[in-house]
Enzyme design. Structure first.
Site, short mmCIF file in Angstrom:
data_model
loop_
_atom_site.label_atom_id
_atom_site.label_comp_id
_atom_site.label_asym_id
_atom_site.label_seq_id
_atom_site.Cartn_x
_atom_site.Cartn_y
_atom_site.Cartn_z
N HIS A 159 1.17 -1.23 -0.04
CA HIS A 159 -0.31 -0.16 -0.23
C HIS A 159 1.10 1.45 -0.05
O HIS A 159 0.44 2.67 -0.31
CB HIS A 159 -1.66 -0.07 1.67
N ASP A 195 -2.70 -10.68 -2.72
CA ASP A 195 -3.16 -10.44 -1.54
C ASP A 195 -4.87 -9.57 -1.47
O ASP A 195 -4.86 -9.42 -2.59
CB ASP A 195 -2.57 -8.79 -1.22
N HIS A 197 -6.58 -7.33 -0.34
CA HIS A 197 -6.39 -5.75 -0.73
C HIS A 197 -5.35 -5.43 -1.85
O HIS A 197 -4.61 -5.61 -2.61
CB HIS A 197 -5.95 -4.98 0.90
N ASP A 285 -4.76 -12.87 3.13
CA ASP A 285 -6.19 -12.64 3.69
C ASP A 285 -7.10 -13.30 3.10
O ASP A 285 -8.07 -12.68 3.69
CB ASP A 285 -5.48 -11.12 4.24
#
Ligand code: FKS
Ligand code: ZN
Length: 343
Positions: A159, A195, A197, A285
């Site tokens: 991120h 991931d 996200h 995740d």
């Protein structure tokens, strides 16, 4: 394969993150890396290695100098302002306001961040630097001819943009490693981000470049963090037009219910690009038991993920990102790497 790990990850140990409107214990905690390291050793996946020190040169090829300076001094400025607890930002620039760089530490925290889930602590800068060194040591193993390597990075990185932290990330380990592969004489490098996200930081760092392909499979940002990045219409800019591929999936997606098909599409794009090296931003995740995520991958899906990535036949550096189901986290990472090694 080399498993690169540094104990310095422990220096990032936040007291709280703002989540769902409440201050809660961070899910991104030191026990994550401990669980992964233990599971990999138990599974006999590879050999543990300490990172080498690369200095700030490779970090500054990805991040802006003023941002790196801010990160290196943020705790000092925050504690000089009289606070003895960890730093979280509280305001950001809104539409119609001036996107200038303020002078006070409180203003700077907002200027250089995009969420309130990412505490800056006394050890944050050292932990983030160590994670970048872990990724760079993995990139060196790949440049030296390894077919695969695993960088057990913590804090995670995908991120973090050139001048912005958030989503538990400060320095973009995967981007620093990918750029390290470029500088180390690989002409074409790809990043595959699996991931849950969207890796908004990695995408933005390479968005206008044609030499680094970014492909990501993630939860639809219309419904999930980071909300403002990761839409299918984001395909790259300028020279990099067409060198970003986002495959957003609905919350609730399972392996057969859409994930496998998205992974096949991602791999097809990667094959078309014919990279010399691949960096995988590995988050588990996507697991059905993850406490903050809503995909439904099961333990038996992770070896398939590893095997399919190996099928590309490209030297691959896995860089650890997210995954918060502590009881299954290590086994799921070991399953991906085990599938890769068998594949
Ligand atoms: C849930 C709010 C979650 C932050 C989520 C950050 C995810 C971080 C990650 C990384 F790989 F970077 F660690 N807020 N209601 O998993 O993408
Ligand atoms: Zn994640």
């Amino acid at each position: 394969m080399d498993l690169i790990y540094s104990d310095e990850h422990r220096l990032q140990d936040g007291a709280a993150e703002l989540i769902d409107g409440r201050l809660q214990p961070p899910v991104e905690c030191p026990m994550r890396a401990d669980a992964i390291r233990e599971a990999l050793l138990t599974a006999g996946i590879g050999t543990l290695r300490e990172p080498s020190e690369y200095g700030l040169g490779p970090v500054l090829r990805v991040h802006d100098a003023d941002y790196v300076e801010f990160l290196s001094r943020a705790w000092e400025l925050w504690s000089a302002s009289g606070r003895t607890w960890h730093a979280l930002p509280l305001n950001w620039v809104g539409r119609g306001m001036s996107p200038v760089r303020p002078e006070s530490i409180d203003g700077l925290l907002g200027y250089y961040s995009f969420d309130a889930g990412t505490p800056i602590t006394p050890g944050t800068w050292r932990a983030a630097r160590a994670a970048a060194n872990v990724a760079l040591t993995g990139a060196t193993a790949i440049l030296d001819g390894a077919e695969g390597a695993f960088a057990l990075c913590r804090p995670p990185g995908h991120h973090a943009a050139a001048d912005c932290y958030g989503g538990y990330c400060f320095l973009n380990n995967a981007a620093i490693a990918a750029q390290g592969l470029r500088v180390g004489a690989m002409d074409r490098v790809a990043v595959l981000d699996v991931d849950y996200h969207h890796g908004n930081g990695t995408q933005s760092i390479f968005y206008a470049r044609a030499d680094v392909l970014f492909v990501s499979i993630h939860a639809d940002p219309a419904h999930e963090f980071p909300y403002f990045s990761g839409y299918a219409r984001e395909t790259g800019a300028e020279a990099g037009e067409g060198c970003t591929l986002n495959l957003p999936l609905a919350p609730g997606t399972s392996w057969e219910g859409g994930y496998r098909a998205a992974l096949e599409a991602a791999l097809e794009r990667l094959r078309g690009f014919a990279p010399d090296g691949l960096v995988v931003s590995l988050g588990v995740d996507t697991f059905e038991g993850d406490p903050i995520s809503r995909f439904r991958l099961q333990a038996q899906d992770y070896p398939k993920l590893g095997r399919m990535i190996r099928g590309l036949g490209v030297p691959t550096l896995f860089v650890m990102e997210g995954g918060y189901a502590l009881e299954a986290l290590g086994a799921n990472v070991a399953a991906v790497l085990g599938g890769f090694l068998e594949g």
